[in-house]
Design a protein around this motif. Structure first.
Motif, short mmCIF file in Angstrom:
data_model
loop_
_atom_site.label_atom_id
_atom_site.label_comp_id
_atom_site.label_asym_id
_atom_site.label_seq_id
_atom_site.Cartn_x
_atom_site.Cartn_y
_atom_site.Cartn_z
N VAL A 161 4.11 1.78 -4.95
CA VAL A 161 4.90 0.87 -4.63
C VAL A 161 4.29 -0.53 -4.71
O VAL A 161 4.64 -1.78 -5.02
CB VAL A 161 5.77 1.04 -3.38
CG1 VAL A 161 6.47 -0.14 -2.71
CG2 VAL A 161 6.69 2.23 -3.46
N THR A 162 3.04 -0.39 -4.49
CA THR A 162 2.18 -1.67 -4.08
C THR A 162 1.52 -2.12 -5.48
O THR A 162 1.56 -3.26 -5.73
CB THR A 162 0.75 -1.42 -3.11
OG1 THR A 162 1.35 -0.87 -1.84
CG2 THR A 162 -0.06 -2.53 -2.90
N HIS A 163 1.24 -1.28 -6.55
CA HIS A 163 0.65 -1.72 -7.83
C HIS A 163 1.54 -1.23 -8.93
O HIS A 163 0.98 -1.95 -10.05
CB HIS A 163 -0.89 -0.95 -7.77
CG HIS A 163 -1.73 -1.38 -6.55
ND1 HIS A 163 -2.17 -2.56 -6.77
CD2 HIS A 163 -2.11 -0.82 -5.81
CE1 HIS A 163 -3.01 -2.56 -5.38
NE2 HIS A 163 -2.80 -1.50 -4.74
N HIS A 164 2.47 -0.44 -8.86
CA HIS A 164 3.01 0.09 -10.07
C HIS A 164 4.47 -0.33 -10.37
O HIS A 164 5.12 0.43 -11.23
CB HIS A 164 2.39 1.42 -10.46
CG HIS A 164 0.92 1.53 -10.56
ND1 HIS A 164 0.13 1.22 -11.53
CD2 HIS A 164 0.13 1.84 -9.53
CE1 HIS A 164 -0.98 1.71 -11.53
NE2 HIS A 164 -1.16 2.09 -9.95
N VAL A 165 5.17 -0.91 -9.56
CA VAL A 165 6.74 -1.30 -9.94
C VAL A 165 6.83 -2.27 -10.13
O VAL A 165 6.19 -3.40 -9.49
CB VAL A 165 7.18 -0.60 -8.48
CG1 VAL A 165 8.77 -1.13 -8.60
CG2 VAL A 165 7.08 0.69 -8.14
N GLY A 166 7.51 -2.86 -11.34
CA GLY A 166 7.69 -4.23 -11.81
C GLY A 166 8.92 -4.56 -11.16
O GLY A 166 9.87 -5.18 -11.80
N SER A 170 6.84 -1.77 0.23
CA SER A 170 7.15 -2.97 -0.39
C SER A 170 7.01 -4.13 0.59
O SER A 170 6.56 -5.15 0.27
CB SER A 170 8.51 -2.96 -1.04
OG SER A 170 8.52 -2.15 -1.99
N LEU A 171 7.61 -4.03 1.76
CA LEU A 171 7.31 -5.08 2.79
C LEU A 171 5.95 -5.41 3.00
O LEU A 171 5.42 -6.44 3.24
CB LEU A 171 8.02 -4.66 4.21
CG LEU A 171 8.41 -5.63 5.17
CD1 LEU A 171 8.99 -6.89 4.75
CD2 LEU A 171 8.83 -4.93 6.49
N GLU A 172 5.38 -4.04 3.35
CA GLU A 172 3.76 -4.29 3.56
C GLU A 172 3.09 -5.01 2.22
O GLU A 172 2.10 -5.85 2.81
CB GLU A 172 3.13 -2.93 3.98
CG GLU A 172 3.75 -2.47 4.98
CD GLU A 172 3.01 -0.93 5.21
OE1 GLU A 172 2.18 -0.60 4.39
OE2 GLU A 172 3.23 -0.38 6.04
N ALA A 173 3.61 -4.75 1.30
CA ALA A 173 2.99 -5.53 -0.04
C ALA A 173 3.32 -7.13 -0.22
O ALA A 173 3.01 -7.66 -1.00
CB ALA A 173 2.88 -4.65 -1.18
N GLY A 174 4.36 -7.18 0.60
CA GLY A 174 4.75 -8.56 0.47
C GLY A 174 5.64 -8.78 -0.82
O GLY A 174 5.82 -10.01 -1.39
N LYS A 175 6.13 -7.86 -1.30
CA LYS A 175 7.07 -7.75 -2.62
C LYS A 175 8.74 -7.51 -2.38
O LYS A 175 8.90 -6.51 -1.49
CB LYS A 175 6.59 -6.70 -3.60
CG LYS A 175 5.09 -6.95 -4.02
CD LYS A 175 4.57 -6.16 -5.00
CE LYS A 175 3.33 -6.29 -5.64
NZ LYS A 175 2.83 -5.63 -6.59
N LYS A 176 9.29 -8.04 -2.90
CA LYS A 176 10.96 -7.82 -3.03
C LYS A 176 11.05 -6.77 -4.20
O LYS A 176 11.14 -7.18 -5.28
CB LYS A 176 11.66 -8.99 -3.15
CG LYS A 176 11.83 -9.84 -1.97
CD LYS A 176 12.76 -11.01 -1.97
CE LYS A 176 12.80 -11.90 -0.84
NZ LYS A 176 13.96 -12.92 -0.85
#
Length: 759
Positions: free
Chosen positions: A517-522, A559-565
């Motif tokens: 989720v942190t690095h490999h989802v676009g 996703s929330l922890e990574a700051g990504k929507k």
């Protein structure tokens, strides 16, 4: 069966005969440039020739080239005559025929049996560049071109049609592809090892009719043929009993029951005394294994399964029970006056063999003869990396297991990282993003049974259904390490994971989910719950929707922890065997409750030999013992019902509202038709008129058979009556929808709205 040897252990020195080239030759001119007067093997394929390991003919061609053979390619030939099959001359050893990366019928037709408008494996996506049942047609033309040259068929189309099978497009049980194609041999599954052994033996002078001991091969034999006198035959009913069986023999009977028989016949046989031999456990196991390995399971004949759906389902069950290469036996099935013989499945490739296959000298590009033409399949995979094969999920609607097997075959980390560097350095248009790093299932890389002996004796149809097997290793640490090393390669900006994800496995490793989720989802991650209802999921061999909920919670949190929507995009199947109208309605309600509005949906397509296809055809469940009285699996078969099931998945599309309204009324769920939050589809309104299906407009305005519920109210000479009347749902006695529990957001007061605008 012959003992397996490493593919690359002893490569013959034939460099004078075969020279590595940027591409395998497709013309006499290219052969002349290499100094060849003939080819040893000519591969005929239904796909455009792209020299990349994701395309079967390129992989097979490079593998044989590495063994010292001269290999030519005939791609998408004109099948209306044999002339196109003579362009490279007569092959010294054989024709190898493949339909390509897809079954030709799946490639050409939709789930509604409509012809597709394009072909992803053809330059510029041009359709109609391959015939229906490509393997059969190509094999016949190759035989016509050179009658004395052996014809070997393979690929997924041949693999999935190796025994009598239900064919969705002709709606009947068809024979094995072997007698129809007139081929000498069929190679099924991942057949690299069998192919290499076969080619060397033919080159050494053996006749193809004498090569009968290669795993992963099938061929025609005379009725009753056995490899040796020490072989035995088991009827398939000894593996799984279908229906009634004969009464047990009376162990206390001293004579035959026929009282009129001769007294000599009724006399008890003379007892034969044999000495007792005490054997060690190892000797007993060795004897049992030898007997097992020299036993063939006789399946019901083509003539039987084509006329008896129960026996077809029984055959399907036995076939799948004999699919583990560690304990599978040979199988035989009569087709008229001849038998189709299937040797046990191929043994999986070891990691170094997988590396050897993918590390060969591929050009990694389409053949230059295509010029600047766009090949959609190439555009889709050119920046992706295949890291493994096989799938132990066993989903009944999927044919991966029948073709690639349940045992995962993985490449090594260095081999995968080398390929990423090749993409970076050699593939035109690369901008730094690897579009996918996966396989049939993204997160099964290097997962295996904890005990090899247990794996070899296992007869489960799935390692993860109904629960994840306690003997299955679910450690994702090696995959996490691979992800981290891949994105650390200089010049690599991002590595995306686009392959399907087995989320019930992923939740066993929160660290993996976090890494993913942190690095490999676009932004979007596609996963496949397939359905929400337990009855349907049990026929799919898929986990309950609770596993999806667990994964979604992790996905959202990380996703929330990574700051990504980021968002999950779930995939679902309509009209799967065992799915009722109520199941599809409940799925639609679940989608609306979770605010999912799907764009791409799929209707179940019965593909050859899949267990769900067996359910579709026979209305029996091969996941359990099959009898005439066993569970009935109801399936949506009519076009209208299948369309309504698909419409439930896209309840938000105005084009689907007419058929959904009609279906809901028939189900007694008219309470779900209206314009409130608790309704699934709106009542008919004026704004819908422009896009309203012609069929519904006609029903609403004319025709003796007009349904009362669709009749427009008589117009009155008032302004209010100028708009069409709303759809009025009939009263329903069914309990209110679960959507009634969804609380809509309260409407803000005008002052509050004004305050919000000022802020």
């Amino acid at each position: 069966m012959s003992s397996p040897t490493n593919l690359f252990a002893t490569v013959p020195k034939r460099s004078s005969r075969a020279a590595a080239a940027p591409f395998l030759p497709m013309s006499r001119a290219e052969m002349a440039a290499l100094g060849w007067d003939s080819c040893d093997v000519i591969l005929v394929t239904g796909d455009a020739y792209i020299d990349h390991p994701s395309f079967g003919m390129a992989l097979v061609g490079r593998l044989l080239e590495a063994q010292g053979f001269r290999v030519g390619i005939i791609a998408q030939p004109d099948w209306l005559s044999a002339d196109a099959f003579r362009v490279l001359g007569k092959p010294n050893l054989y024709f190898g025929v493949t339909a390509g990366n897809m079954d030709s019928m799946v490639n050409r037709y939709t789930a509604d049996r409509k012809i597709r408008s394009d072909d992803a494996y053809t330059p510029n996506g041009e359709p109609n560049k391959r015939p229906d049942r490509t393997v059969t047609v190509y094999a016949q033309r190759a035989r016509e071109a050179f009658p004395d040259v052996p014809v070997i068929i393979g690929s997924i189309e041949a693999s999935l049609r190796r025994i009598a099978h239900y064919d969705y497009w002709s709606d009947k049980v068809r024979r094995s592809v072997l007698p129809d194609s007139k081929a000498d041999m069929l190679l099924f599954g991942n057949a690299e090892r069998a192919l290499v052994d076969l080619t060397h033996r033919l080159a050494a002078g053996e006749h193809i009719k004498d090569i009968r001991n290669l795993r992963g091969t099938a061929f025609m034999v005379p009725p009753g043929w056995l490899p040796g006198d020490d072989w035995g035959v088991h009827n398939s009913t000894r593996v799984d009993v279908p229906g009634k069986i004969d009464a047990h023999y009376d162990p206390y009977a001293m004579a035959q029951e026929d009282k009129s028989a001769c007294a000599t016949d009724n006399a008890q046989a003379k007892e034969v005394i044999k000495p007792i031999r005490i054997m060690s456990r190892e000797e007993r196991l060795a004897m049992a294994k030898e007997k097992h390995d020299k036993t063939v399971v006789r399946l019901p004949s083509y003539e039987t399964v084509s006329s008896d759906p129960v026996m077809y389902a029984h055959t399907s069950r036995v076939f799948h029970l004999e699919s583990n290469p560690g304990n599978a036996r040979a199988m035989v099935q009569a087709h008229g006056e001849r038998d189709v013989w299937l040797n046990p499945p191929p043994l999986p490739l070891a990691m170094d063999e997988m590396d050897g296959v993918y590390d060969m000298n591929y050009a990694r590009a389409p053949h230059p003869s295509y010029g600047k033409a766009k090949i959609p399949a190439w555009d889709m995979i050119r920046f992706s990396v295949n890291i493994m094969r096989g799938c132990f999920g066993g989903c009944t609607f999927c044919s991966i297991t029948e073709h690639e097997g349940r045992i995962i075959q993985s490449r090594s980390e260095p081999s995968i990282l080398r390929e990423i560097e090749h993409i970076r350095d050699k593939t035109k248009g690369f901008t730094g993003t690897i579009s996918d790093m996966g396989g049939p299932t993204a997160n099964m890389y290097r997962l295996a049974c904890k005990d090899k002996s247990i794996e070899e004796s296992c007869r489960r149809l799935s390692c993860v259904y109904p629960t994840i097997c306690v003997n299955l290793g679910t450690d994702h640490s090696k995959l996490i390490s691979l992800y981290r090393k891949a994105r650390a390669i200089p010049g690599i900006k991002k590595v995306l994971i686009s392959s399907g994800l087995r989320y019930d496995l992923a939740v066993r490793s929160p660290e993996y989910v976090k890494e993913l989720v942190t690095h490999h989802v676009g932004g979007l991650l596609k996963i496949a719950p397939e359905h929400t209802e337990e009855g349907t999921l049990s026929k799919m061999m898929k986990p309950g929707i609770g596993a999806y909920d667990e994964f979604k919670e992790m996905f959202d949190r990380f996703s929330l922890e990574a700051g990504k929507k980021q968002y999950l995009i779930p995939y679902f199947i309509a009209a799967h065997p065992g799915t009722t109208d109520e199941d599809m309605l409940n799925l639609a309600l679940w989608l609306k409750k979770n605010n999912f509005k799907l764009d791409q949906v799929q209707t179940f397509m019965p593909t050859p030999m899949a267990m769900a296809t067996t359910m579709y055809y026979s209305r029996k469940n091969p996941l359990k013992k099959v009898t005439a009285d066993s569970e009935i699996v109801e399936t949506a078969k009519s076009g209208k019902v299948r369309r309504s099931h698909k419409a439930f998945l896209r309840y938000q599309d105005p084009a689907n509202w007419p058929i959904l309204r009609e279906t809901l009324v028939k189900m007694g769920r008219g309470d779900l038709i209206g314009n409130g939050d608790k309704h699934l589809v709106p009542s008919w309104q004026a704004s819908e008129d422009g896009g309203l299906a012609a069929g519904e407009r006609k029903r609403q305005t004319s025709g003796a058979g007009t349904l009362d519920k669709f009749v427009a109210a008589p117009k009155r000479k008032t302004e209010r009556a100028l708009a069409p009347s709303p759809f009025i749902a009939p009263e329903s006695k069914v309990r209110p929808s679960i959507l009634a529990t969804i609380k809509s957001k309260p409407k803000a007061a005008p002052a509050a709205k004004a305050g919000a605008r000022r802020k």
